[in-house]
Design a protein around this motif. Structure first.
Motif, PDB file in Angstrom:
ATOM      1  N   ARG A  82       0.897  -1.047   0.025  1.00  0.00           N
ATOM      2  CA  ARG A  82       0.064  -0.047  -0.093  1.00  0.00           C
ATOM      3  C   ARG A  82       0.985   1.126   0.088  1.00  0.00           C
ATOM      4  N   ILE A  83       2.165   1.132  -0.011  1.00  0.00           N
ATOM      5  CA  ILE A  83       2.991   2.171   0.167  1.00  0.00           C
ATOM      6  C   ILE A  83       3.915   2.319  -1.344  1.00  0.00           C
ATOM      7  N   GLY A  84       4.278   3.323  -1.962  1.00  0.00           N
ATOM      8  CA  GLY A  84       4.875   3.758  -2.797  1.00  0.00           C
ATOM      9  C   GLY A  84       6.253   4.681  -2.636  1.00  0.00           C
ATOM     10  N   TYR A  85       7.524   4.122  -2.715  1.00  0.00           N
ATOM     11  CA  TYR A  85       8.545   4.841  -2.194  1.00  0.00           C
ATOM     12  C   TYR A  85       9.561   4.958  -3.020  1.00  0.00           C
ATOM     13  N   LEU A  86       9.934   6.143  -3.341  1.00  0.00           N
ATOM     14  CA  LEU A  86      10.985   6.726  -4.153  1.00  0.00           C
ATOM     15  C   LEU A  86      12.093   7.501  -3.167  1.00  0.00           C
ATOM     16  N   PRO A  87      13.418   6.597  -3.126  1.00  0.00           N
ATOM     17  CA  PRO A  87      14.406   6.849  -2.270  1.00  0.00           C
ATOM     18  C   PRO A  87      15.142   8.214  -2.943  1.00  0.00           C
ATOM     19  N   GLY A  88      15.867   8.785  -1.822  1.00  0.00           N
ATOM     20  CA  GLY A  88      16.728   9.999  -2.415  1.00  0.00           C
ATOM     21  C   GLY A  88      17.919   9.730  -3.311  1.00  0.00           C
ATOM     22  N   GLU A  89      18.565   8.607  -3.051  1.00  0.00           N
ATOM     23  CA  GLU A  89      19.724   7.989  -3.802  1.00  0.00           C
ATOM     24  C   GLU A  89      19.264   6.761  -4.469  1.00  0.00           C
ATOM     25  N   LEU A  90      18.483   6.889  -5.729  1.00  0.00           N
ATOM     26  CA  LEU A  90      18.007   5.921  -6.348  1.00  0.00           C
ATOM     27  C   LEU A  90      19.350   5.183  -7.320  1.00  0.00           C
ATOM     28  N   ILE A  91      19.371   3.948  -7.031  1.00  0.00           N
ATOM     29  CA  ILE A  91      20.320   3.383  -8.003  1.00  0.00           C
ATOM     30  C   ILE A  91      19.725   2.224  -8.755  1.00  0.00           C
ATOM     31  N   LEU A  92      19.751   2.562 -10.084  1.00  0.00           N
ATOM     32  CA  LEU A  92      19.265   1.559 -11.011  1.00  0.00           C
ATOM     33  C   LEU A  92      20.168   1.201 -12.028  1.00  0.00           C
ATOM     34  N   PRO A 161      12.013  13.949  -4.786  1.00  0.00           N
ATOM     35  CA  PRO A 161      11.691  13.310  -6.134  1.00  0.00           C
ATOM     36  C   PRO A 161      11.942  13.990  -7.365  1.00  0.00           C
ATOM     37  N   THR A 162      12.350  15.286  -7.447  1.00  0.00           N
ATOM     38  CA  THR A 162      12.509  15.814  -8.587  1.00  0.00           C
ATOM     39  C   THR A 162      13.804  16.181  -9.221  1.00  0.00           C
ATOM     40  N   SER A 163      14.650  15.489  -8.113  1.00  0.00           N
ATOM     41  CA  SER A 163      16.355  15.389  -8.567  1.00  0.00           C
ATOM     42  C   SER A 163      16.364  14.920  -9.925  1.00  0.00           C
ATOM     43  N   GLY A 164      17.112  15.738 -10.726  1.00  0.00           N
ATOM     44  CA  GLY A 164      17.563  15.317 -11.965  1.00  0.00           C
ATOM     45  C   GLY A 164      16.615  15.636 -13.109  1.00  0.00           C
ATOM     46  N   LEU A 165      15.302  16.184 -12.748  1.00  0.00           N
ATOM     47  CA  LEU A 165      14.292  16.336 -13.616  1.00  0.00           C
ATOM     48  C   LEU A 165      14.508  18.007 -14.099  1.00  0.00           C
ATOM     49  N   ASP A 166      14.210  17.922 -15.576  1.00  0.00           N
ATOM     50  CA  ASP A 166      14.080  19.470 -15.985  1.00  0.00           C
ATOM     51  C   ASP A 166      12.748  20.109 -15.425  1.00  0.00           C
ATOM     52  N   PRO A 167      12.734  21.422 -15.606  1.00  0.00           N
ATOM     53  CA  PRO A 167      11.643  22.127 -15.046  1.00  0.00           C
ATOM     54  C   PRO A 167      10.095  21.758 -15.659  1.00  0.00           C
ATOM     55  N   LEU A 168      10.240  21.395 -16.945  1.00  0.00           N
ATOM     56  CA  LEU A 168       9.077  20.756 -17.415  1.00  0.00           C
ATOM     57  C   LEU A 168       8.371  19.388 -16.853  1.00  0.00           C
ATOM     58  N   MET A 169       9.364  18.528 -16.606  1.00  0.00           N
ATOM     59  CA  MET A 169       9.004  17.294 -16.041  1.00  0.00           C
ATOM     60  C   MET A 169       8.727  17.642 -14.632  1.00  0.00           C
ATOM     61  N   GLN A 170       9.430  18.574 -13.811  1.00  0.00           N
ATOM     62  CA  GLN A 170       9.093  18.751 -12.502  1.00  0.00           C
ATOM     63  C   GLN A 170       7.746  19.154 -12.246  1.00  0.00           C
ATOM     64  N   GLN A 171       7.125  20.133 -13.051  1.00  0.00           N
ATOM     65  CA  GLN A 171       5.694  20.552 -13.339  1.00  0.00           C
ATOM     66  C   GLN A 171       4.886  19.332 -13.269  1.00  0.00           C
ATOM     67  N   GLN A 185      -4.939   9.637  -1.917  1.00  0.00           N
ATOM     68  CA  GLN A 185      -3.772   9.183  -1.413  1.00  0.00           C
ATOM     69  C   GLN A 185      -3.044  10.277  -0.444  1.00  0.00           C
ATOM     70  N   THR A 186      -2.235   9.676   0.252  1.00  0.00           N
ATOM     71  CA  THR A 186      -1.297  10.488   1.284  1.00  0.00           C
ATOM     72  C   THR A 186      -0.184  10.537   0.536  1.00  0.00           C
ATOM     73  N   VAL A 187       0.404  11.727   0.637  1.00  0.00           N
ATOM     74  CA  VAL A 187       1.953  11.794   0.220  1.00  0.00           C
ATOM     75  C   VAL A 187       2.690  12.649   1.086  1.00  0.00           C
ATOM     76  N   PHE A 188       3.917  12.171   1.369  1.00  0.00           N
ATOM     77  CA  PHE A 188       4.766  12.615   2.348  1.00  0.00           C
ATOM     78  C   PHE A 188       6.077  12.827   1.294  1.00  0.00           C
ATOM     79  N   LEU A 189       6.534  14.059   1.040  1.00  0.00           N
ATOM     80  CA  LEU A 189       7.527  14.286   0.257  1.00  0.00           C
ATOM     81  C   LEU A 189       8.627  15.376   0.891  1.00  0.00           C
ATOM     82  N   SER A 190       9.787  15.140   0.614  1.00  0.00           N
ATOM     83  CA  SER A 190      10.739  16.087   1.008  1.00  0.00           C
ATOM     84  C   SER A 190      11.521  16.767  -0.204  1.00  0.00           C
ATOM     85  N   SER A 191      12.000  17.760   0.104  1.00  0.00           N
ATOM     86  CA  SER A 191      12.774  18.828  -1.012  1.00  0.00           C
ATOM     87  C   SER A 191      13.495  19.862  -0.206  1.00  0.00           C
ATOM     88  N   HIS A 192      14.558  20.163  -1.004  1.00  0.00           N
ATOM     89  CA  HIS A 192      15.075  21.311  -0.612  1.00  0.00           C
ATOM     90  C   HIS A 192      14.803  22.789  -1.590  1.00  0.00           C
TER      91      HIS A 192
END
Length: 317
Positions: A82-92, A161-171, A185-192
């Motif tokens: 029931r949780i979707g998680y996107l880590p800050g340091e995504l290694i794929l 979550p928007t790390s590395g995205l261009d401005p259009l994709m951020q929107q 849905q409940t959303v918990f997000l961090s950002s600087h």
């Protein structure tokens, strides 16, 4: 979603130490279901530690956390689906295509609606038939976003979550967040990036050195933000204009000068705008410019204020 309690996340006195370092120092907050909760903080403030502790990826030193009404320490497969998680340091990495990797994730997360993956990929401009190892950082981030959103989880936990995205994709990403909230849905997000939080969050926590400085609604935060002001008025002397504006401006940020017909001022106003409007209501203005509240400048001042004390922690809706 957890309609029985109306609480998506509950964190109570979270403490996490790594040796002699206290990464989290008594953090508490509550996130209602169907809302977006943002955490702002500089690098090292503890944003990622909070998220990993909530998901029990690291074990708390003390305190407790519940997700969707379940103690996170008892999070079995049923809750994790029931949780979707996107880590800050995504290694794929790997030679498989993005499509095959997402199919693998779908087997873990649970059912994904037919066409959902392609819909998300199209919106983000992601080629699912390229091998993962050939993707740029931004496209790997898009792949991570798709895996977090694709099974329409009750709770989304998104670290930078928007790390590395261009401005259009951020929107486009922010549109996905709004749609998730509208769907309950409940959303918990961090950002600087403060502007991102400002656009989508219902509540925002400002984090520094493992402690929450304040938790506030975005509109309330705007009311306490600072505004840059430039104005001039006729038929008034310097002392009178200074006396009107001084209680509303930060000490040292107000400058009043004489003009041929009156006086002019530049200032940084603090707090709500209505007291300023009342203060100048009787003046004959010849020029007035009040900039939009600068949340980023306000938050940076909170970071740097050595005397800032932690506010009451919790939303207090």
């Amino acid at each position: 979603m957890n309609s029985s309690t109306g609480i998506g996340i509950e964190a109570v006195d979270l403490v996490k130490t790594f040796g002699s370092t206290r990464a989290l120092d008594g953090v508490s907050f509550t996130v209602p279901t169907g809302s977006v909760f943002g955490v702002i903080g500089p690098n090292g403030a503890g944003k990622t530690t909070i998220m990993r502790a909530l998901l029990d990826l690291i074990r708390l030193s003390s305190g407790r956390a519940s997700l969707l009404g379940t103690d996170s320490r008892n999070a079995g497969p049923e809750l994790r689906r029931r949780i979707g998680y996107l880590p800050g340091e995504l290694i794929l990495e790997g030679r498989i295509t993005g499509r095959r990797l997402l199919r693998h994730y779908a087997n873990i997360s649970g059912p994904v609606q037919a066409g959902r993956i392609d819909e998300l990929a199209d919106r983000l401009g992601l080629d699912l038939d390229r091998t993962v190892r050939t993707l740029s950082k931004g496209n790997k981030q898009k792949l991570g976003i798709v895996q977090a959103f694709m099974h329409q989880p009750d709770l989304l936990v998104l670290d930078e979550p928007t790390s590395g995205l261009d401005p259009l994709m951020q929107q486009e990403f922010l549109s996905l967040v709004r749609e998730a909230r509208d769907a309950g849905q409940t959303v918990f997000l961090s950002s600087h990036v403060i502007s991102e939080i400002q656009q989508v969050a219902d509540e925002v926590a400002i984090l520094r050195d493992g402690r929450i400085i304040t938790v506030s609604g975005v509109e309330a935060l705007r009311d306490t933000a600072i505004r840059h002001l430039r104005m001039s008025a006729s038929g008034i002397d310097v002392a009178d204009l200074h006396d009107r504006l001084f209680p509303l401006a930060e000490v040292g940020e107000l400058e009043v000068l004489p003009t041929d017909t009156g006086a002019e001022a530049t200032a940084i106003l603090t707090g709500a705008l209505s007291p300023f409007v009342r203060a100048i209501a009787s003046l004959t203005l010849t020029d007035l410019v009040v900039e939009e509240p600068d949340l980023e400048e306000s938050v940076l001042r909170l970071y740097s204020d050595a005397n800032a004390q932690p506010a009451r922690q919790g939303l207090g809706r």
